[in-house]
Scaffold this motif. Structure first.
Motif, short mmCIF file in Angstrom:
data_model
loop_
_atom_site.label_atom_id
_atom_site.label_comp_id
_atom_site.label_asym_id
_atom_site.label_seq_id
_atom_site.Cartn_x
_atom_site.Cartn_y
_atom_site.Cartn_z
N GLY A 217 0.86 -1.18 0.00
CA GLY A 217 0.00 0.00 0.00
C GLY A 217 0.90 1.24 0.00
N MET A 218 0.30 2.40 -0.17
CA MET A 218 1.09 3.64 -0.21
C MET A 218 0.24 4.80 0.28
N THR A 219 0.88 5.70 0.99
CA THR A 219 0.22 6.91 1.47
C THR A 219 1.06 8.11 1.01
N MET A 220 0.40 9.11 0.45
CA MET A 220 1.07 10.35 0.06
C MET A 220 0.31 11.51 0.68
N GLY A 221 1.03 12.52 1.12
CA GLY A 221 0.39 13.68 1.73
C GLY A 221 1.08 14.97 1.35
N VAL B 164 -4.13 13.94 2.63
CA VAL B 164 -3.39 12.68 2.65
C VAL B 164 -4.26 11.64 1.94
N VAL B 165 -3.68 10.98 0.95
CA VAL B 165 -4.40 9.97 0.18
C VAL B 165 -3.63 8.66 0.29
N LYS B 166 -4.37 7.58 0.50
CA LYS B 166 -3.71 6.27 0.55
C LYS B 166 -4.41 5.31 -0.39
N ILE B 167 -3.59 4.40 -0.94
CA ILE B 167 -4.12 3.34 -1.80
C ILE B 167 -3.68 2.01 -1.21
N SER C 199 -8.51 6.04 -0.14
CA SER C 199 -9.07 6.77 1.00
C SER C 199 -8.36 8.11 1.11
N CYS C 200 -9.05 9.10 1.68
CA CYS C 200 -8.49 10.44 1.78
C CYS C 200 -8.78 11.03 3.15
N SER C 201 -7.83 11.82 3.64
CA SER C 201 -7.99 12.60 4.86
C SER C 201 -7.76 14.06 4.50
N LYS C 202 -8.62 14.93 5.01
CA LYS C 202 -8.50 16.37 4.76
C LYS C 202 -8.32 17.08 6.10
N ASN C 203 -7.22 17.81 6.22
CA ASN C 203 -6.92 18.60 7.42
C ASN C 203 -7.00 17.80 8.71
N GLY C 204 -6.42 16.60 8.68
CA GLY C 204 -6.29 15.79 9.88
C GLY C 204 -7.48 14.95 10.26
N ALA C 205 -8.55 15.00 9.48
CA ALA C 205 -9.74 14.18 9.78
C ALA C 205 -9.45 12.71 9.50
N ALA C 206 -10.31 11.85 10.01
CA ALA C 206 -10.19 10.41 9.75
C ALA C 206 -10.31 10.16 8.24
N PHE C 207 -9.67 9.10 7.79
CA PHE C 207 -9.76 8.73 6.38
C PHE C 207 -11.20 8.38 6.02
#
Length: 174
Positions: free
Chosen positions: A24-28, A94-97, A104-112
């Motif tokens: 998997g991968m996460t980019m932010g 932050v987006v993760k695959i 999945s995506c997180s915006k401004n520190g919210a849960a994915f």
């Protein structure tokens, strides 16, 4: 760091160091959206081959959105993962695959939040990691960046929240 319209990239020369299909991968990125950034690149990982990339763009399919594109079965599949991404505004996205292609995506520190539950994780043979464009050299942008990263694996909600708290503290974002 404020960058110009040239894409900034790191070429891993015939390698896939983060292996999203295995881990998997996460980019932010903490970035300020460029005004009038129609379809402009934010971050990317991979190459231009089929099933080989994981690209972010602003306003690609809909205004004020962040879309993630990824080749899936020889077709570019674009998914809007965040809305209300307004011009001249700072965001920590932050987006993760996952290995099964779930986005999945997180915006401004919210849960994915899950944006897509199908697809494939990218499997590049000559991975590039960069900002302000893509390996096609057709999506140059002029976003401003305060921080950006790629992470081998899937970050947790707590990790993203902690990073947001840190960045919000040093940059006074909220």
């Amino acid at each position: 760091w404020s960058s110009d319209t040239e894409a900034t990239r790191l070429d891993f020369s015939n390698a896939d160091p983060w292996s999203p299909s295995t881990h998997g991968m996460t980019m932010g990125a903490l970035f300020k959206k460029e005004t009038g950034a129609s379809g402009r690149g934010v971050m990317y990982y991979g190459d231009t081959g089929t099933d080989n990339h994981f690209f972010w763009r602003t306003d690609f399919s809909n205004a004020n959105t962040l879309s993630v594109g990824e080749d899936t079965s020889s077709t570019d599949t674009w998914t809007d993962v965040a809305t209300s991404i307004n011009d001249s505004t700072w965001y920590f996205l932050v987006v993760k695959i996952s290995t099964d292609g779930t986005l999945s995506c997180s915006k401004n520190g919210a849960a994915f939040t899950q944006a897509r539950s199908s697809g494939t994780a990218p499997t590049p043979t000559n991975a590039l990691f960069g900002i302000q464009g893509d390996p096609y050299n057709d999506n140059e942008a002029n976003h401003e960046f305060a921080a950006f990263f790629a992470y081998k694996g899937l970050m947790t909600d707590q990790q993203v929240s902690d990073e947001w708290d840190y960045l919000d503290d040093i940059w006074t974002l909220s």
